[in-house]
Structure formats: structure tokens, C-alpha cells
Design a protein around this motif. Structure first.
Motif, PDB file in Angstrom:
ATOM      1  N   PRO A   1       0.829  -1.211   0.000  1.00  0.00           N
ATOM      2  CA  PRO A   1       0.000   0.000   0.000  1.00  0.00           C
ATOM      3  C   PRO A   1       0.862   1.259   0.000  1.00  0.00           C
ATOM      4  O   PRO A   1       1.918   1.312   0.635  1.00  0.00           O
ATOM      5  N   GLY A   2       0.404   2.271  -0.761  1.00  0.00           N
ATOM      6  CA  GLY A   2       1.116   3.535  -0.872  1.00  0.00           C
ATOM      7  C   GLY A   2       2.027   3.602  -2.093  1.00  0.00           C
ATOM      8  O   GLY A   2       2.458   4.678  -2.491  1.00  0.00           O
ATOM      9  N   VAL A   3       2.336   2.465  -2.695  1.00  0.00           N
ATOM     10  CA  VAL A   3       3.226   2.422  -3.859  1.00  0.00           C
ATOM     11  C   VAL A   3       2.391   2.617  -5.125  1.00  0.00           C
ATOM     12  O   VAL A   3       1.324   2.022  -5.275  1.00  0.00           O
TER      13      VAL A   3
ATOM     14  N   ARG B   1      -4.629   1.230   1.013  1.00  0.00           N
ATOM     15  CA  ARG B   1      -4.731   0.360   2.195  1.00  0.00           C
ATOM     16  C   ARG B   1      -6.122  -0.273   2.202  1.00  0.00           C
ATOM     17  O   ARG B   1      -7.123   0.418   2.016  1.00  0.00           O
ATOM     18  N   GLN B   2      -6.156  -1.574   2.402  1.00  0.00           N
ATOM     19  CA  GLN B   2      -7.421  -2.312   2.478  1.00  0.00           C
ATOM     20  C   GLN B   2      -7.350  -3.212   3.709  1.00  0.00           C
ATOM     21  O   GLN B   2      -6.321  -3.878   3.929  1.00  0.00           O
ATOM     22  N   ALA B   3      -8.425  -3.257   4.476  1.00  0.00           N
ATOM     23  CA  ALA B   3      -8.461  -4.080   5.681  1.00  0.00           C
ATOM     24  C   ALA B   3      -8.166  -5.541   5.332  1.00  0.00           C
ATOM     25  O   ALA B   3      -8.780  -6.107   4.430  1.00  0.00           O
ATOM     26  N   GLY B   4      -7.210  -6.125   6.033  1.00  0.00           N
ATOM     27  CA  GLY B   4      -6.879  -7.534   5.847  1.00  0.00           C
ATOM     28  C   GLY B   4      -6.053  -7.837   4.604  1.00  0.00           C
ATOM     29  O   GLY B   4      -5.771  -8.993   4.320  1.00  0.00           O
TER      30      GLY B   4
ATOM     31  N   TYR C   1      -6.270  -7.095  -4.948  1.00  0.00           N
ATOM     32  CA  TYR C   1      -5.646  -7.087  -3.625  1.00  0.00           C
ATOM     33  C   TYR C   1      -5.532  -8.499  -3.075  1.00  0.00           C
ATOM     34  O   TYR C   1      -6.344  -9.367  -3.354  1.00  0.00           O
ATOM     35  N   SER C   2      -4.495  -8.700  -2.258  1.00  0.00           N
ATOM     36  CA  SER C   2      -4.302  -9.998  -1.617  1.00  0.00           C
ATOM     37  C   SER C   2      -3.743  -9.778  -0.216  1.00  0.00           C
ATOM     38  O   SER C   2      -3.073  -8.819   0.079  1.00  0.00           O
TER      39      SER C   2
END
Length: 178
Positions: A60-62, A119-122, A177-178
Motif C-alpha cells: 500500500p502507498g506504492v 490500504r485495504q483491511a486484511g 488485492y491480496s
């Protein structure tokens, strides 16, 4: 009034992608004029299927920039896409969706896209992923026959699901996402 109702029902059936002759309004009295076996396409929807074209994973953030010459491909899936009647089902699905469909889709090209992994939860990572447009449906094969007392009856032979890629290069990029 019966003729108007029959015509309206025929228009609704044809408008829904079903290809079958409409029975006359008095079919219950004289039996079926359309005895036979039919295949129709039901439960139609557009879906986006992941292809084999994707970037490397990033945190996240990249911001990921993806520029690569590669062949993207995707193949039809589901029980409706195999067997002796697959060709008939493909043709009816193409007509029903008013778009060219194919057993497989493939395109060589250079794709250049960029996106920032959120950013994603989990989830700990994400990557750019190309999805290709496809059509999901159920092929419904049924038999129409004259039943006891001359009534028109139908019997389902099978309902097979299928998903077929469109021939055109209709793609959608997003982050997986993973």
C-alpha cells in the motif's frame, strides 16, 4: 383481445432474447403449434474476468506503473461451452447479447497504466490486473409438447451455465488485492 395478448406476449418473449414461436391464444384447446426442442439464453449479464496480464505485487502507498508488451488471453468457461451443442449455444448467446463472442480471446499489445495501491483491511499487497469483458448466461434447453387433454406443456431438458469472452478488446484495469 386474445390476439392482442398473444402478440404482446410474443414481443416480450422475443425481446428477452428467447427465440421460439409464440403459441396462439387458443393453444390450450387445440394443442401446441410449436412442438419441438428449443435452446434459449437466460440469466444474461456482463462480467469482467481476470486475464493473465498483471503487474508485480506492491505494498500500500506504492504507485505501480505497468508497461509491457504481452498477449492477454481468456477462455470460455462453464458446462454450456462444451459438448455437442456448444456451437449452437455460442451462436444463440452471440445473437441474444447482440455482440460477437468467441471460445477464446487473445490480443498482443503494449499496455501502459499506473495506479496507487490503497490500504485495504486484511490485505497486504496489490497489483494492476487487466480484466476482459465477457457474457455470463444460462443455456436452457427445453421441449414443448401437447399434453393430456390437448394442453401445451414444457419440459426442461437441461440448464447449463456458461461465460464467453467478447471478441472485441474490451478491457478494464484495476487493482487486485491480496
Amino acid at each position: 383481445m386474445r390476439r392482442a395478448l398473444s402478440t404482446t406476449l410474443a414481443a416480450v418473449v422475443i425481446g428477452a432474447g428467447t427465440i421460439v414461436a409464440a403459441a396462439p391464444a387458443n393453444a390450450g384447446v387445440q394443442g401446441c403449434d410449436s412442438n419441438g426442442t428449443y435452446i434459449t439464453i437466460i440469466n444474461k449479464k456482463t462480467v469482467w474476468k481476470a486475464t493473465n496480464v498483471h503487474s508485480d505485487w506492491a505494498r500500500p502507498g506504492v504507485t505501480i506503473s505497468y508497461a509491457k508488451n504481452k498477449t492477454g488471453s481468456w477462455t470460455a468457461t462453464g458446462t454450456a461451452t462444451v459438448g455437442a451443442e456448444a456451437g449452437v449455444i455460442f451462436a444463440k448467446a452471440s445473437t441474444s447479447f447482440s455482440v460477437s463472442l468467441a471460445k477464446t480471446w487473445s490480443k498482443s499489445d503494449t499496455w501502459t497504466y499506473a495506479a496507487t495501491v490503497q490500504r485495504q483491511a486484511g490485505k497486504t499487497k496489490g497489483r494492476l490486473m487487466m480484466h476482459h469483458e465477457a457474457k455470463s448466461f444460462t443455456a436452457h434447453k427445453y421441449r414443448v409438447f401437447t399434453g393430456p387433454g390437448g394442453t401445451c406443456k414444457t419440459e426442461t431438458i437441461y440448464k447449463k451455465p456458461g461465460t464467453i469472452p467478447v471478441k472485441a478488446s474490451s478491457n478494464l484495469w484495476g487493482i487486485q488485492y491480496s
